[in-house]
Design an enzyme around this catalytic site. Structure first.
Site, PDB file in Angstrom:
ATOM      1  N   GLU A  85       4.411  -6.875  -0.174  1.00  0.00           N
ATOM      2  CA  GLU A  85       3.721  -5.579  -0.192  1.00  0.00           C
ATOM      3  C   GLU A  85       4.564  -4.459  -0.782  1.00  0.00           C
ATOM      4  OE1 GLU A  85       3.902  -7.515   2.514  1.00  0.00           O
ATOM      5  OE2 GLU A  85       1.844  -8.098   2.993  1.00  0.00           O
ATOM      6  N   HIS A 130      -3.149  -7.340  13.847  1.00  0.00           N
ATOM      7  CA  HIS A 130      -4.217  -7.351  12.839  1.00  0.00           C
ATOM      8  C   HIS A 130      -5.401  -6.483  13.268  1.00  0.00           C
ATOM      9  CE1 HIS A 130      -2.024 -10.846  11.352  1.00  0.00           C
ATOM     10  NE2 HIS A 130      -2.804 -10.908  10.298  1.00  0.00           N
TER      11      HIS A 130
END
Lengths: 321, 341
Positions: B70, B139
């Site tokens: 990322e 998440h």
């Protein structure tokens, strides 16, 4: 080496400009008039100039904490740079960036970076732009031995390779990440790290302008022709502390004096070109004088330049809100 | 106009902008899926299929599967935005932003200001947020208040498929970095969405209903739940205004204040954890700007201050629901200033 007389004069002038800019900042900072943090590049000029001489306006670079040299080598004017470091309205960033964030996007200089390791991912993006637009542009990521240990740099090596991006990674290894030695903090070798990602790398004497110039030409042509990324590991030395005001107690006694006496990139350049009768000493002396005058003018200008106004505080947070 | 899911609306927004402007590119982990694999070359279209089919139309030059990396690719998107492209980067779950936050808040968000107004960063980061998927603590977070905190970023929270399409097209055309939050529980919500491209401006709240008694300000997925509560309250004779600000930065403070001034009561529903979230922010705004209009203390409905639990029964308790909103509205309605002797 394929340098014309004009190229040699230009290379010397740019290196000398960086040196004079930095030496002068060192003095001015000590006088207390310059706000904030200043990280000087003096001693590393051959790197910025040997590499940027191969770049055009379409090419991009991302810089480090020590960004002034890259900025000058990429063609940014000294006057607005000096104003920026003094926090003035006519500075290259309107006084909003300062030394650590000095930038000029229109010249392809994407900024010094206050974050160590911040630049390599951005340069992947700049290279992606060049690739997608098909303009044959190349992007250069400068980072130090400190930045080489950031995950961002390693991730960027991988991304550059898998996307075959036109990038030159330049590790300017001055032996110190702030006050910690590269010999302590860097595992393995920079070149082998690159090779681990399938990227060719080479170690170059960072005080030898000509060696850097040749290695950079090869790597940049390779990238421009679609050959993908490569890496230069330059071993060089910085003449001042990590930041101005740093007492550098971590350095060996006499270390900087030896660097200056035996490894100075400007002296080596001067000796080489005069011994080979490529340039005359008086020509180089004349450049020295012109550059001193330019830096004097920049300091006088910056000190007298207006400060940003209160209205500038809120300007440019967004393009539009 | 036809029935479309929130997922389809987002896919259409990206596709129409990629058709319109060749500088728009999409990158992220598995945004196509299948790169370099022996199987399907458009295997996933993102982990929940939102970008499915785009690689078929636009090719791998413009729809780039990235490594699980990322920092590098979000930074690359910022660098590409600063040099002439208009990238859309997908950060799969907003929970992963910790590893690339530097590239968002120190780089992309600051270019324009730090470089004296000379840089533009037309970057969109699309990301998924929210609890309800049984995906537990790493998440399920709602980290939009963190991005809202950073000057230089715009933050968008579409509450419906219609808004998702219009706000995303707006985001792609915007010249600032925009963080676009998609609620993963809403992807299959279906409603009428125009086929043609349209934009919804940032900083303009949507009043999903208007009433006289209480103003409910709700964000993202909570807008639907707030309306559900308002339906129930309506039957009990309490009429609510429901304000969906649509964007937390810029925030339409004028509309919020006007509604509070009209109703005199305020309930704020925010799925983000309760310390320093949008509810506390708006509460402070109203306390400073419209204190005199309040007939009752402000009520905030948020989850408890805990990571999101896995066990389904616990997660259901965690997420703000219509019952809690109804209770908060009634508490505001029933508040009486104690008479002092």
């Amino acid at each position: 080496m394929q340098l014309s007389r004009g190229d040699l004069l230009s290379a010397y002038r740019t290196m000398r400009t960086i040196r004079a800019f930095e030496e002068r900042l060192h003095l001015e900072f000590a006088s207390g008039e310059i706000p904030g943090f200043v990280h000087l590049y003096a001693g590393e000029e051959a790197s910025a100039v040997g590499i940027c001489m191969h770049l055009t306006e379409v090419d991009k670079l991302a810089s480090t904490h020590r960004g002034h040299g890259h900025c000058i080598a990429k063609g940014v004017d000294v006057l607005p740079m000096m104003s920026e470091i003094y926090g003035r309205k006519d500075g290259v960033c309107g006084g909003k960036g300062g030394s650590m964030h000095i930038a000029e996007i229109s010249k392809g200089m994407l900024g010094a970076n206050g974050i160590v390791g911040g630049g390599p991912p951005l340069i992947c993006g700049a290279a992606l732009t060049a690739k997608i637009l098909g303009n044959r542009g190349v992007a250069v990521a400068f980072y130090g031995d400190g930045g080489s240990n950031q995950g961002t740099t390693l991730e960027s090596l991988n991304l550059a390779k898998i996307w075959n991006l036109p990038i030159l990674f330049v590790c300017e290894d001055n032996g110190y990440a702030e006050a910690t030695a590269a010999s302590y903090a860097v595992g393995g070798s920079q070149v082998k790290r690159a090779e681990g990602f399938g990227i060719p790398g080479v170690v170059v004497d960072g005080n030898d302008f000509f060696a850097i110039y040749d290695a950079a030409r090869e790597a940049i042509e390779h990238a421009r022709n679609g050959g993908g990324p490569s890496l230069l590991h330059l071993k060089l030395g910085r003449y001042y502390g990590h930041f101005e005001g740093d007492a550098t107690t971590y350095r060996a006694p006499g270390e900087v004096d030896r660097l200056r006496a035996e490894h100075d990139c400007l002296k080596r350049f001067r000796n080489r070109v005069t011994e080979a009768s490529l340039l005359e000493a008086h020509e180089l002396d004349a450049i020295d004088g012109e550059v001193e005058k330019l830096i004097d003018d920049a300091v006088v200008h910056a000190k007298a330049a207006p400060l940003p106004t209160e209205a500038d505080l809120l300007a440019d947070v967004y393009v539009s809100y | 106009m036809s029935k479309k899911s929130y997922r389809q609306a987002i896919n259409e927004a990206i596709a129409s902008e990629m058709r319109r402007d060749p500088r728009v590119i999409l990158m992220g982990e598995d945004v196509a899926g299948g790169a370099g694999t022996p199987g399907d070359q458009d295997a996933w279209g993102g982990v929940l299929g939102v970008t499915k089919g785009l690689v078929t139309e636009f090719g791998r030059e413009r729809v780039l599967d990235t490594p699980l990396s990322e920092s590098a690719y979000v930074g690359a998107a910022a660098g590409a935005a600063a040099t002439g492209l208009r990238p859309i980067a997908e950060l799969m779950f907003v929970d992963f932003m910790g590893v690339c936050f530097d590239q968002i808040f120190n780089q992309a968000a600051k270019f324009r200001y730090m470089f004296g107004g000379k840089a533009e960063t037309p970057l969109v980061i699309r990301t998924m947020y929210g609890a309800g998927f049984r995906a537990a603590s790493q998440h399920s977070q709602c980290l939009y208040p963190i991005f809202t905190h950073i000057p230089g970023l715009k933050v968008v929270l579409p509450s419906s498929a219609y808004d998702a399409k219009g706000l995303l097209i707006q985001a792609i055309r915007d010249n600032d970095p925009v963080i676009f939050f998609e609620n993963k529980v809403q992807y299959d919500d279906i409603e009428d969405v125009p086929d043609e491209p349209y934009t919804i401006p940032f900083g303009e709240a949507n009043l999903t209903r208007e009433g006289d008694d209480v103003t409910i300000v709700a964000f993202g997925r909570m807008v639907k739940i707030a309306n559900e509560a308002a339906d129930r309250l309506e039957k009990q004779g309490i009429s609510c205004t429901v304000v969906d600000p649509r964007t937390t930065s810029p925030l339409d403070t004028d509309t919020i204040l006007e509604c509070v001034e009209q109703t005199g009561r305020l309930v704020i529903v925010d799925e983000a954890s309760p310390r320093c979230n949008m509810a506390t922010d708006i509460s402070a705004l109203v306390a400073q700007e419209a204190f005199g209009a309040l007939k009752a203390p402000i009520k905030m409905v948020s989850p408890p201050h805990t990571p999101v639990p896995f066990a389904p029964n616990l997660e259901d308790i965690y997420i703000p629901n219509a019952d809690r909103i109804e209770k908060a509205v009634k508490a505001a309605m029933n508040y009486r200033v104690r008479e002092t002797v």
